[in-house]
Design an enzyme around this catalytic site. Structure first.
Site, PDB file in Angstrom:
ATOM      1  N   ARG A  48       0.822  -1.221   0.000  1.00 18.07           N
ATOM      2  CA  ARG A  48       0.000   0.000   0.000  1.00 18.07           C
ATOM      3  C   ARG A  48       0.845   1.255   0.000  1.00 18.07           C
ATOM      4  NH1 ARG A  48      -5.349  -0.942   3.436  1.00 18.07           N
ATOM      5  NH2 ARG A  48      -5.637  -3.067   2.757  1.00 18.07           N
ATOM      6  N   LYS A 145       3.283 -19.147   7.159  1.00 16.47           N
ATOM      7  CA  LYS A 145       2.530 -19.557   8.327  1.00 16.47           C
ATOM      8  C   LYS A 145       2.005 -18.308   9.032  1.00 16.47           C
ATOM      9  CE  LYS A 145       4.968 -19.470  12.307  1.00 16.47           C
ATOM     10  NZ  LYS A 145       5.696 -18.221  12.416  1.00 16.47           N
ATOM     11  N   HIS A 175       9.923 -21.942   7.258  1.00 15.82           N
ATOM     12  CA  HIS A 175      11.336 -21.659   6.967  1.00 15.82           C
ATOM     13  C   HIS A 175      12.282 -22.509   7.807  1.00 15.82           C
ATOM     14  CE1 HIS A 175      11.422 -19.178  10.615  1.00 15.82           C
ATOM     15  NE2 HIS A 175      12.729 -19.197  10.527  1.00 15.82           N
ATOM     16  N   LYS A 179      16.251 -24.721   7.110  1.00 13.47           N
ATOM     17  CA  LYS A 179      17.568 -24.528   7.747  1.00 13.47           C
ATOM     18  C   LYS A 179      18.417 -25.753   7.462  1.00 13.47           C
ATOM     19  CE  LYS A 179      15.890 -21.737  11.644  1.00 13.47           C
ATOM     20  NZ  LYS A 179      16.536 -20.440  11.523  1.00 13.47           N
ATOM     21  N   GLU A 213      14.971 -17.712  22.284  1.00 12.31           N
ATOM     22  CA  GLU A 213      15.342 -16.452  21.631  1.00 12.31           C
ATOM     23  C   GLU A 213      15.613 -15.405  22.694  1.00 12.31           C
ATOM     24  OE1 GLU A 213      12.806 -15.134  18.376  1.00 12.31           O
ATOM     25  OE2 GLU A 213      11.723 -17.012  18.501  1.00 12.31           O
ATOM     26  N   ASP A 233       2.847 -19.702  17.203  1.00 11.73           N
ATOM     27  CA  ASP A 233       3.898 -19.078  16.407  1.00 11.73           C
ATOM     28  C   ASP A 233       5.064 -20.033  16.140  1.00 11.73           C
ATOM     29  OD1 ASP A 233       5.150 -16.748  15.216  1.00 11.73           O
ATOM     30  OD2 ASP A 233       6.477 -16.690  16.959  1.00 11.73           O
ATOM     31  N   HIS A 238       7.149 -24.904  13.487  1.00 12.26           N
ATOM     32  CA  HIS A 238       8.565 -25.252  13.456  1.00 12.26           C
ATOM     33  C   HIS A 238       8.940 -26.437  14.369  1.00 12.26           C
ATOM     34  CE1 HIS A 238       8.536 -21.537  11.389  1.00 12.26           C
ATOM     35  NE2 HIS A 238       8.748 -20.724  12.395  1.00 12.26           N
ATOM     36  N   LYS A 328      10.530 -16.288  24.149  1.00 12.89           N
ATOM     37  CA  LYS A 328      11.189 -15.039  23.752  1.00 12.89           C
ATOM     38  C   LYS A 328      11.791 -14.395  24.990  1.00 12.89           C
ATOM     39  CE  LYS A 328       8.565 -14.181  19.567  1.00 12.89           C
ATOM     40  NZ  LYS A 328       9.625 -14.463  18.610  1.00 12.89           N
TER      41      LYS A 328
END
Ligand code: BG6
Length: 487
Positions: A48, A145, A175, A179, A213, A233, A238, A328
């Protein structure tokens, strides 16, 4: 002009977003530098935010790694930009004109790097403009995803896509599977004979899969708070993929259907959660300060940390717990698989310098260290018979070897039409089937998630899902150098 057989146009929806800028465009740039993109490949960013062609190229250039001016300039020449509202028919007419203007535009990849609510409207827009019809070449759609936010919404999405696309046109990307270190799991298991005899319930005590993470929700708090949570998530996609690769039977070949058949069997074998067992099989938590992130709803129960205990109820794995956790703002950025083996039936060396036998561990680093490490007991040199744990470890790569980024490999697979590393719909469905009961259990629980301090390894309660005092999370690859040292 003659067109290379691999000529195509890459159309990226959501091109100004974080994923496109941080991963997709740099991956395409790398493929360009490696000479893997045909000379006539053109790349269109759609969004946009208005950009002139020059401004768009300048914007992209800022997100690419430093490189020689030659390849950089020739890559930028491939780029175009189309501004528009993705809900408007006029946008798709303009897209049709852009595609038609290319001399080698029979093959087109549409990459949906947008909010999931837009998957169906974009597909409808493309169909109505006739852009998904494979008249003279192929048309492929890559979908990021999450594919749905639960089982029912995944079914609804699939239904809408099925009305407009053939399954062979859909590339559901994960993804993590791209890896190199994750693909190495297949090589470790099926190119070696030493693991296979031990790779079952008779020798393995438990398997841990960790994705930790240090970053938080980094600028995507409102998206994460509404659509994410650590379970949706990371685990649904994953980590369940990693579990499937670890637990699957040998595929007949590496051909796409063969691999995916075996993965889906594992996902179907996961024991459904018995709702009263939620507290003993799962932990959810939020990092301190999450509620203050801009975009997070007041009183949000979205978990930024989740740990699940799962059982793969099949002949090979019955009663072996698989522990999956992700979080996280944890202490370290580390993803790894830790396999703990059973102890010998008789402890001949107990008391010989150690109070308890060390279990054998096989550790497979996924990131940042791409290593394989086996911990075994050995005799400490000297007259006494004392044992200690030693580690046989090897880095997977050699110095100077380049590791391909996950997106490079996957984008190349889309060009080549290789779907083996992309998820089949039944895999996605089976994965929702696994996590949905946990999500429902938490949704019914009025208590807020536990809290954990930023920079920690998550809530203390996460150890409770082991249900045994001598079992705990394996935090690091290396243990302290003392007997019974912390790992
Ligand atoms: C993404 C998640 O799929 O994977 C992110 O949406 C997460 O929340 C990321 O940070 C982790 O992947 P990687 O490759 O950066 O470790």
């Amino acid at each position: 002009m003659s067109c290379a057989t691999e000529s195509h146009a890459y159309v990226i929806f959501g091109a100004t977003g974080n994923l496109a800028m941080a991963k997709l465009l740099p991956a395409l740039f790398q493929l360009h530098c490696l000479g893997r993109l045909a000379p006539d490949v053109r790349i269109l960013g759609c969004g946009r935010t208005p950009f002139t062609q020059e401004a768009w190229r300048r914007e992209v250039r800022e997100h690419l790694p430093a490189s020689d001016p030659g390849p950089l300039e020739s890559f930028l020449q491939r780029l175009d930009y189309l501004t528009g509202r993705l809900e408007d028919a006029a946008f798709y007419q303009a897209l049709d004109v852009w595609i038609g203007a290319g001399e080698c535009a029979n093959n087109v990849i549409f990459y949906l790097s947008v909010s999931p609510e837009l998957y169906v409207p974009i597909t409808v827009g493309l169909v109505e403009a006739g852009l998904l019809a494979e008249r003279t070449g192929w048309r492929r759609m890559v979908i990021e995803k999450p594919f749905g936010h639960d089982l029912q919404s995944a079914r609804d999405l699939q239904h809408e896509l099925n009305l407009r696309l053939k399954e062979e046109q859909i590339y559901r990307i994960d993804h993590y599977v791209g890896k190199e270190s994750v693909q190495n799991l297949l090589v470790l298991r099926f190119a070696n004979m030493i693991l296979e005899p031990l790779w079952n319930r008779h020798y393995i005590d438990q398997v841990q899969i960790t994705h930790a993470e240090t970053i938080g929700v980094n600028g995507r708090a409102s998206y994460y708070d509404r659509h994410g949570g650590a379970t949706r998530d990371m685990i649904q996609s994953h980590l369940l993929q990693v579990l499937a690769l670890l637990a699957m039977e040998p595929p007949v070949s590496l051909e796409a259907e063969s691999l995916r058949d075996e993965k889906v069997k594992v996902l179907h074998s996961i024991r459904p959660l018995d709702p009263p067992q939620l507290a003993s099989h799962a932990v959810r938590a939020q990092y301190a300060g999450y509620q203050q992130e801009a975009g997070v709803a007041a009183g949000s129960h979205t978990e930024t940390y989740a740990a699940l205990k799962l059982y793969v109820d099949n002949w090979r794995w019955h009663d072996v717990p698989f522990y999956l956790r992700t979080g996280k703002r944890l202490k370290e950025r580390r993803s790894m698989v830790a396999v703990r083996f059973r102890e010998p039936p008789i402890q001949l060396f107990q008391g010989a310098g150690v109070s308890a036998a060390y279990p054998n561990w096989l550790l497979i680093g996924i990131q940042p260290d791409d290593v394989v490490q086996m911990e075994i007991s050995a005799k400490v040199p000297g007259e006494e018979t004392r044992t200690r744990q030693i580690s046989m470890d090897a880095s997977v790569g050699n110095p100077g070897e380049r590791k391909a980024e996950a997106y490079e490999a996957l984008l190349m697979d889309v060009i080549q039409g290789d779907r083996s590393l992309f998820l089949r719909y039944d895999e996605v469905k089976a994965a929702w089937n696994v996590v949905d009961p946990f999500m429902h259990g938490w949704a019914d629980d009025e208590r807020p998630p536990l809290q954990y301090p930023v920079g920690s390894w998550g809530p203390k309660a996460a150890d409770q899902i082991f249900g045994q005092a001598d079992r705990e999370w394996r935090q690091t690859l290396r243990c302290d150098d003392k007997p019974g040292g912390k790992c």
